[in-house]
Write a protein that holds these residues in place. Structure first.
Motif, PDB file in Angstrom:
ATOM      1  N   SER A   1       0.726  -1.287  -0.182  1.00 28.62           N
ATOM      2  CA  SER A   1      -0.003   0.045  -0.026  1.00 28.62           C
ATOM      3  C   SER A   1       0.825   1.293  -0.088  1.00 28.62           C
ATOM      4  N   ARG A   2       2.059   1.288   0.569  1.00 35.19           N
ATOM      5  CA  ARG A   2       2.698   2.418   0.659  1.00 35.19           C
ATOM      6  C   ARG A   2       4.501   2.083   0.324  1.00 35.19           C
TER       7      ARG A   2
ATOM      8  N   ILE B   1       8.266   1.411  -0.589  1.00 39.96           N
ATOM      9  CA  ILE B   1       8.865   0.659  -1.428  1.00 39.96           C
ATOM     10  C   ILE B   1       7.885  -0.553  -1.985  1.00 39.96           C
TER      11      ILE B   1
ATOM     12  N   ALA C   1      -2.321  -3.696   5.461  1.00 38.87           N
ATOM     13  CA  ALA C   1      -2.695  -4.131   6.703  1.00 38.87           C
ATOM     14  C   ALA C   1      -3.746  -3.076   7.360  1.00 38.87           C
ATOM     15  N   SER C   2      -3.522  -1.771   7.161  1.00 37.22           N
ATOM     16  CA  SER C   2      -4.291  -0.914   7.822  1.00 37.22           C
ATOM     17  C   SER C   2      -4.457   0.252   6.851  1.00 37.22           C
ATOM     18  N   SER C   3      -4.081   0.425   5.660  1.00 33.23           N
ATOM     19  CA  SER C   3      -4.296   1.432   4.684  1.00 33.23           C
ATOM     20  C   SER C   3      -4.990   1.054   3.517  1.00 33.23           C
TER      21      SER C   3
ATOM     22  N   ASP D   1      -2.906  -8.763   7.929  1.00 37.46           N
ATOM     23  CA  ASP D   1      -1.794  -8.880   8.700  1.00 37.46           C
ATOM     24  C   ASP D   1      -0.593  -9.896   8.756  1.00 37.46           C
ATOM     25  N   VAL D   2       0.496  -9.459   8.061  1.00 38.78           N
ATOM     26  CA  VAL D   2       1.302 -10.542   7.995  1.00 38.78           C
ATOM     27  C   VAL D   2       1.745 -11.470   8.915  1.00 38.78           C
TER      28      VAL D   2
ATOM     29  N   ASN E   1       7.772  -7.895   1.691  1.00 38.54           N
ATOM     30  CA  ASN E   1       8.243  -6.593   1.675  1.00 38.54           C
ATOM     31  C   ASN E   1       7.535  -5.989   3.009  1.00 38.54           C
TER      32      ASN E   1
ATOM     33  N   GLY F   1      14.925  -7.121   2.541  1.00 33.84           N
ATOM     34  CA  GLY F   1      15.845  -7.125   4.045  1.00 33.84           C
ATOM     35  C   GLY F   1      16.252  -5.602   4.429  1.00 33.84           C
TER      36      GLY F   1
ATOM     37  N   TYR G   1      15.008  -4.527  14.813  1.00 31.59           N
ATOM     38  CA  TYR G   1      14.956  -4.652  13.664  1.00 31.59           C
ATOM     39  C   TYR G   1      15.936  -5.292  12.776  1.00 31.59           C
TER      40      TYR G   1
ATOM     41  N   LYS H   1      15.940  -8.539  10.166  1.00 30.16           N
ATOM     42  CA  LYS H   1      16.574  -8.492   8.744  1.00 30.16           C
ATOM     43  C   LYS H   1      17.551  -9.316   8.605  1.00 30.16           C
TER      44      LYS H   1
ATOM     45  N   GLY I   1      19.304   0.244   1.203  1.00 30.49           N
ATOM     46  CA  GLY I   1      20.024   1.161   2.061  1.00 30.49           C
ATOM     47  C   GLY I   1      18.888   2.242   2.750  1.00 30.49           C
TER      48      GLY I   1
ATOM     49  N   ILE J   1      16.188   4.771   1.830  1.00 33.00           N
ATOM     50  CA  ILE J   1      15.424   4.925   0.931  1.00 33.00           C
ATOM     51  C   ILE J   1      14.118   5.842   1.316  1.00 33.00           C
TER      52      ILE J   1
ATOM     53  N   THR K   1      10.974   7.333   2.236  1.00 30.29           N
ATOM     54  CA  THR K   1       9.601   6.623   2.416  1.00 30.29           C
ATOM     55  C   THR K   1       9.025   7.266   3.651  1.00 30.29           C
TER      56      THR K   1
END
Ligand SMILES: NC(=O)c1ccc[n+]([C@@H]2O[C@H](COP(=O)([O-])OP(=O)(O)OC[C@H]3O[C@@H](n4cnc5c(N)ncnc54)[C@H](OP(=O)(O)O)[C@@H]3O)[C@@H](O)[C@H]2O)c1
Length: 250
Positions: A16-17, A19, A39-41, A65-66, A92, A143, A157, A161, A188, A190, A192
């Motif tokens: 949804s957003r 990447i 999930a929520s957008s 939700d994954v 992703n 990742g 995190y 990853k 790296g 990005i 967003t």
């Protein structure tokens, strides 16, 4: 030029957003039917689908939700009933809950591991059998450079990853004889929503460490995913492809 993913079915989690949305658009432009997970957008996901359809592509929305194993299995089971297989799975969806480890709450650890790592287990397992039967598949995990180099304030995190790389290298060995490749694309920094929240001072420090001299775009990550999803990448598996402007050269 022939499109690289004509007739293929793709699922992109967190489409949804950021990447994920660029990956959805890129795979659709290459001819894939793209399931845009969110999930929520819902509005953002619908906007991605509208852009895809407006450019002559096609796809559908898929809410789950994954980290919710039952919801994943139900939604992806529905896709398999409809389409027979998923050719390309892009894991992703990801979140951050940054803080120094000394202050990290158990729930910050658990939530990041649940979404960023267990989510990949859930989604991959839900489609793997069908992919194996079809004897063709592409599993691409998003990742992060942080999984390879670490980052203060991101132990949860980075652990998730780094886990994705171990997961991909192991699964790659299991499913290679079935025509399935499993790789990681490690961005790296990005531009967003995820990086928008970084304080300017941190951003400036980071930019100083990136030889290319700028943050990356979601489209630059999507281009790497699209290549790995194609037939041209059939001999690349168990690999971590860094898209980081030289921030980490491996
Ligand atoms: N941006 C960077 O600099 C950067 C660098 C390295 C790696 N990455 C990785 O790239 C991926 C995308 O990051 P981004 O920057 O595009 O993030 P973002 O702009 O914050 O977007 C995150 C996406 O993930 C979805 N999502 C979050 N939790 C989810 C869940 N539990 N189930 C399903 N979907 C969920 C969101 O969907 P909803 O809005 O619908 O909830 C949204 O579409 C992440 O895995 C991230 O770790 C990003």
């Amino acid at each position: 030029m022939a499109r690289r993913l004509e007739g293929k079915v793709a699922v992109v989690t967190g489409g949804s957003r950021g990447i994920g949305s660029a990956i959805c658009r890129e795979l659709a432009a290459e001819g894939a039917f793209v399931y845009v997970n969110y999930a929520s957008s819902p509005d953002a996901a619908q906007a991605v689908l509208d852009v895809i359809r407006g450019s002559g592509g096609d796809g559908a929305l898929l809410q789950f939700d994954v980290s919710d194993r039952e919801a994943v299995s139900k939604a992806l089971g529905g896709v398999l009933d409809e389409r027979g297989t998923v050719h390309v799975l892009v894991n992703n969806a990801g979140i951050t809950r940054d803080t120094l480890l000394a202050r990290m709450k158990e729930e910050d650890w658990d939530r990041v591991l649940d979404v960023n790592l267990k989510g990949v287990f859930n989604c991959t397992q839900a489609v793997l059998r069908a992919m194996m039967k079809a004897r063709w598949g592409r599993i691409i995990n998003i990742g992060s450079v942080v999984g390879a180099m670490g980052n203060a304030g991101q132990a949860n995190y980075a652990a998730a990853k780094a886990g994705l790389a171990g997961f991909a290298k192991s699964l790659a060995r299991e499913v290679a004889p079935r025509g399935i490749t499993v790789n990681v694309v490690a961005p790296g920094f990005i531009e967003t929503d995820m990086t928008k929240v970084l304080p300017d001072k941190i951003k400036e420090q980071l930019l100083g460490q990136i030889p290319v001299g700028r943050m990356g775009t979601a489209e630059e990550v999507a281009a790497a995913v699209s290549f790995l999803a194609s037939d041209s990448a059939s001999y690349i598996t168990g690999h971590v492809l860094h898209v980081n402007g030289g921030l980490l050269c491996e």
